[in-house]
Design a protein around this motif. Structure first.
Motif, mmCIF file in Angstrom:
data_model
loop_
_atom_site.group_PDB
_atom_site.id
_atom_site.type_symbol
_atom_site.label_atom_id
_atom_site.label_comp_id
_atom_site.label_asym_id
_atom_site.label_seq_id
_atom_site.Cartn_x
_atom_site.Cartn_y
_atom_site.Cartn_z
ATOM 1 N N ALA A 110 0.850 -1.188 0.000
ATOM 2 C CA ALA A 110 0.000 0.000 0.000
ATOM 3 C C ALA A 110 0.885 1.237 0.000
ATOM 4 C CB ALA A 110 -0.887 -0.001 1.245
ATOM 5 N N ALA A 111 0.417 2.284 -0.657
ATOM 6 C CA ALA A 111 1.162 3.549 -0.717
ATOM 7 C C ALA A 111 0.687 4.428 0.433
ATOM 8 C CB ALA A 111 0.927 4.244 -2.059
ATOM 9 N N LEU A 112 1.565 4.634 1.411
ATOM 10 C CA LEU A 112 1.209 5.444 2.584
ATOM 11 C C LEU A 112 1.631 6.895 2.384
ATOM 12 C CD1 LEU A 112 2.414 3.248 5.594
ATOM 13 C CD2 LEU A 112 0.326 3.039 4.219
ATOM 14 N N VAL A 113 0.775 7.812 2.818
ATOM 15 C CA VAL A 113 1.153 9.222 2.887
ATOM 16 C C VAL A 113 1.117 9.654 4.348
ATOM 17 C CG1 VAL A 113 0.475 11.585 2.325
ATOM 18 C CG2 VAL A 113 0.368 9.803 0.576
ATOM 19 N N ASP A 114 2.260 10.124 4.836
ATOM 20 C CA ASP A 114 2.341 10.691 6.181
ATOM 21 C C ASP A 114 1.798 12.126 6.078
ATOM 22 O OD1 ASP A 114 3.410 12.257 8.367
ATOM 23 O OD2 ASP A 114 4.773 10.598 8.801
ATOM 24 N N CYS B 103 16.020 17.804 0.903
ATOM 25 C CA CYS B 103 15.167 17.296 1.986
ATOM 26 C C CYS B 103 15.941 16.265 2.798
ATOM 27 C CB CYS B 103 13.878 16.673 1.428
ATOM 28 S SG CYS B 103 14.110 15.082 0.624
ATOM 29 N N LYS B 104 15.440 16.000 3.988
ATOM 30 C CA LYS B 104 15.977 14.917 4.817
ATOM 31 C C LYS B 104 15.101 13.679 4.599
ATOM 32 C CE LYS B 104 15.309 17.260 8.686
ATOM 33 N NZ LYS B 104 14.707 18.506 8.183
ATOM 34 N N THR B 105 15.590 12.505 4.950
ATOM 35 C CA THR B 105 14.709 11.323 4.800
ATOM 36 C C THR B 105 13.474 11.477 5.691
ATOM 37 O OG1 THR B 105 15.957 10.088 6.474
ATOM 38 C CG2 THR B 105 16.555 9.695 4.180
ATOM 39 N N SER B 106 13.602 12.214 6.780
ATOM 40 C CA SER B 106 12.452 12.401 7.673
ATOM 41 C C SER B 106 11.422 13.392 7.127
ATOM 42 C CB SER B 106 12.924 12.857 9.055
ATOM 43 O OG SER B 106 13.674 14.045 8.922
ATOM 44 N N ASP B 107 11.690 13.978 5.949
ATOM 45 C CA ASP B 107 10.683 14.813 5.275
ATOM 46 C C ASP B 107 9.866 13.997 4.276
ATOM 47 O OD1 ASP B 107 11.613 17.214 6.471
ATOM 48 O OD2 ASP B 107 13.171 17.420 4.929
ATOM 49 N N ILE B 108 10.323 12.790 3.928
ATOM 50 C CA ILE B 108 9.689 12.037 2.833
ATOM 51 C C ILE B 108 8.327 11.522 3.295
ATOM 52 C CG2 ILE B 108 9.908 10.068 1.266
ATOM 53 C CD1 ILE B 108 12.976 10.450 1.406
ATOM 54 N N ALA B 109 7.283 12.011 2.631
ATOM 55 C CA ALA B 109 5.915 11.727 3.081
ATOM 56 C C ALA B 109 5.332 10.460 2.464
ATOM 57 C CB ALA B 109 5.017 12.924 2.751
ATOM 58 N N LEU B 110 5.934 9.964 1.401
ATOM 59 C CA LEU B 110 5.425 8.761 0.723
ATOM 60 C C LEU B 110 6.279 7.554 1.065
ATOM 61 C CD1 LEU B 110 3.504 7.448 -1.424
ATOM 62 C CD2 LEU B 110 5.248 7.993 -3.127
#
Lengths: 376, 376
Positions: free
Chosen positions: A10-14, A248-255
């Protein structure tokens, strides 16, 4: 519903990260004094585009006329179709304009401009046409100093079309990874586009809009004098390619892609997961960059990166997860069958496109399904 | 409708070539005395799978339970789900079986077999389970001589499940390109699978089915003694990867992407087309092979290859077409704006997945739209 109840992959969006990404870009461009027109090809998803508009975006950019149709149906009428106009698509563009959509189309050649004029005249339609400018030699467009620019402008204006502006995209910005280089390519994108607009105006042609943009340049430009609007798409999610570019940082990646461990090859240190290239896409955008993440960076189901674990290989519905550098012979204990993992993608536009919907994860852990569309 | 009226990009299927590909595989396996169970992950398309069944296929192979659900709804009830069973998907598998679908599931580990047994017992369901065998070390499965094979078999049989057979896929066959190597890997796939079945039977466990296959091995095997069925998927379309492996000619490739020329960079010898990676997929499967076709081989709209012209680069909705080896400075004259081209894909499974439908082209030039599905 919560994350444990989702079927995988599943494709999650934070949603929290996505909201921060939207606010970051919007406030930056507000401070630089330009309008922002997000590129919706990244998500093709109603709730996300509505969040971008609610945050202050003015109009959208699309990569297909289907996107224009879908988002016009959602009430957005200021739309730029940022791919050179194929003469055979003029009927579809006309239908949108006749229904009240303020669709802008694009050209970078005399034959294409002539086709637009001929079709527009025969249907009594003054298309709003922007000329594509090439600022870095990476794809299409006309170089700012090329007299073809003026020739195309004259064909459009004399043919009765509305010459709405110039548009550039510094796609080569994806190839850099230092702030200095990004500032330089952003200034090159700005200066080339403003120069093209000045040349058109100098010969008496109108050029109200100067539209530029890419995620790396939009986040690096130090000044945007002469620019009226910026476009960017992938910033809403970010991804590992953007991480390597340095914006960006990896902690910015929303997908991310949620996946389940379904097996192991213990001797090789492999965990097999139920997300392959169908879920991640075949995009290997980090391969030529300084940090190759394979098909994606492995994180816990809460989203914490498992350092040095990547998806090293992918078949259609199988991914192979392993530790880079040293075989993890305890992987079956570390990641037993049934373990949920999140995989951060190389390229959010490509990974999103593989999924009929995003699963939006809110801060309280609740989940909402946000449909997205595909095709042309 | 004919090809000129299609909106681009579009996924074309040459029905004549597809029919020949189906007949070639079916007659070959008939001569070798085995049943054929096509893998429908390549097309996920009703009319194509019906044509495979009509030609003699017995049952299908799927890569997702969604495929199982969709094809069961079309009346196909003999279905193998050829991805290791995730415990969390057992509910979905149970629902299919309760509706009458003869679904077979697969495992290659004790924990997974135990999860199937526990779930099956608590729901009163004797799942039909096949054990995955690893014949070439390329992904999942248990090596034929590994005693884990017997342990998994015992867990299933003693737990009251139906031990239906063994299944192998020699995925490494894609890495070869000589007939001799393909014959050897096909024999390795056959011998390993038969050996695994013999070991199970020798300890009193049932193993009625010996299922093997990949397109390269199915087209290269010289004998299939002990095998009961063969699986293959991409043969129905073929693609440039299979051409490089040596099992088809470019004139056998039934799938192509129809695209329109939308611009040029004449100095560089580029034609820009409206098919990018969204239409072709990001699959670069020919990159490590002896002939790298970029993102695809360029053909005329009638399907004749333009020798040495490939899609050298792709963005989301832009492809760059150019001549390999020598810049074609006449490309704007050779391929003017509006020209229709067909691009043969690297990988038919990946390219098909990008499209909501195929446009089936019949010998008389007429066109029919064949929907396909995606997602999980």
């Amino acid at each position: 519903m919560n994350i444990e109840e989702l079927s995988t992959p599943a494709a999650l969006v934070d949603v929290n990260r996505m909201t921060q990404n939207i606010e970051r870009m919007q406030s930056r461009l507000k401070a630089l004094g330009v309008r922002f027109r997000p590129h919706v090809k990244t998500t093709k998803c109603g709730p996300i585009v509505r969040a971008q508009i609610a945050a202050g975006a003015q109009g959208i950019t699309v990569s297909t006329l289907k996107e224009a149709e879908q988002f016009f149906a959602m009430g957005i009428d200021d739309i730029v179709y940022a791919v050179g106009m194929a003469p055979t698509k003029l009927n579809q563009a006309l239908a949108l304009r006749r229904r009240g959509c303020g669709l802008k189309i694009m050209t970078d050649s005399v034959p294409s401009a002539e086709a637009i004029v001929a079709f527009g005249r025969s249907h009594g339609e003054a298309f709003d046409v922007w000329i594509e400018v090439d600022v870095d030699g990476h794809r299409s467009g006309i170089a700012p100093e090329d007299d073809l620019l003026l020739a195309v402008g004259r064909v459009l204006a004399e043919g009765g079309m509305k010459l709405g502006g110039v548009l550039a995209h510094a796609g080569s910005s994806y190839e850099y990874n230092t702030h200095g280089d990004l500032v330089r390519i952003a200034e090159q994108e700005r200066a080339g586009s403003v120069r093209a607009a000045q040349r058109l105006r100098a010969v008496g042609l109108p050029c109200p809009v100067v539209s530029i943009g890419s995620t790396p340049t939009a986040l690096s430009a130090e000044r945007l004098d002469g620019v009226t609007e910026v476009r960017a798409g992938v910033y809403v999610m970010f991804d590992l390619v953007m991480h390597n570019v340095g914006v960006c940082k990896t902690s910015d990646i929303a997908l991310s892609v949620l996946t389940t461990v379904i097996g192991h090859q213990e001797d090789k240190g492999w965990a097999i997961v139920d997300a392959g290239w169908m879920a991640m896409s075949r995009d290997r955008g980090t391969q030529p960059q300084q940090h190759d993440f394979g098909y994606g960076l492995v994180c816990s189901k809460e989203g914490e990166p498992l350092e040095h674990y990547v998806m090293t290989s992918a078949n259609q519905e199988h991914g192979i997860v392993s530790r880079v550098g040293a075989v993890d012979q305890n992987i079956a204990t570390r990641l037993p069958i049934g373990t949920l993992l999140r995989i951060l993608p190389n390229h959010a536009c490509a990974t999103g496109a593989q999924h009929p919907a995003y699963q939006a994860i809110f801060e309280d852990g609740s989940v909402e399904t946000w449909p997205r569309f595909y095709g042309w």
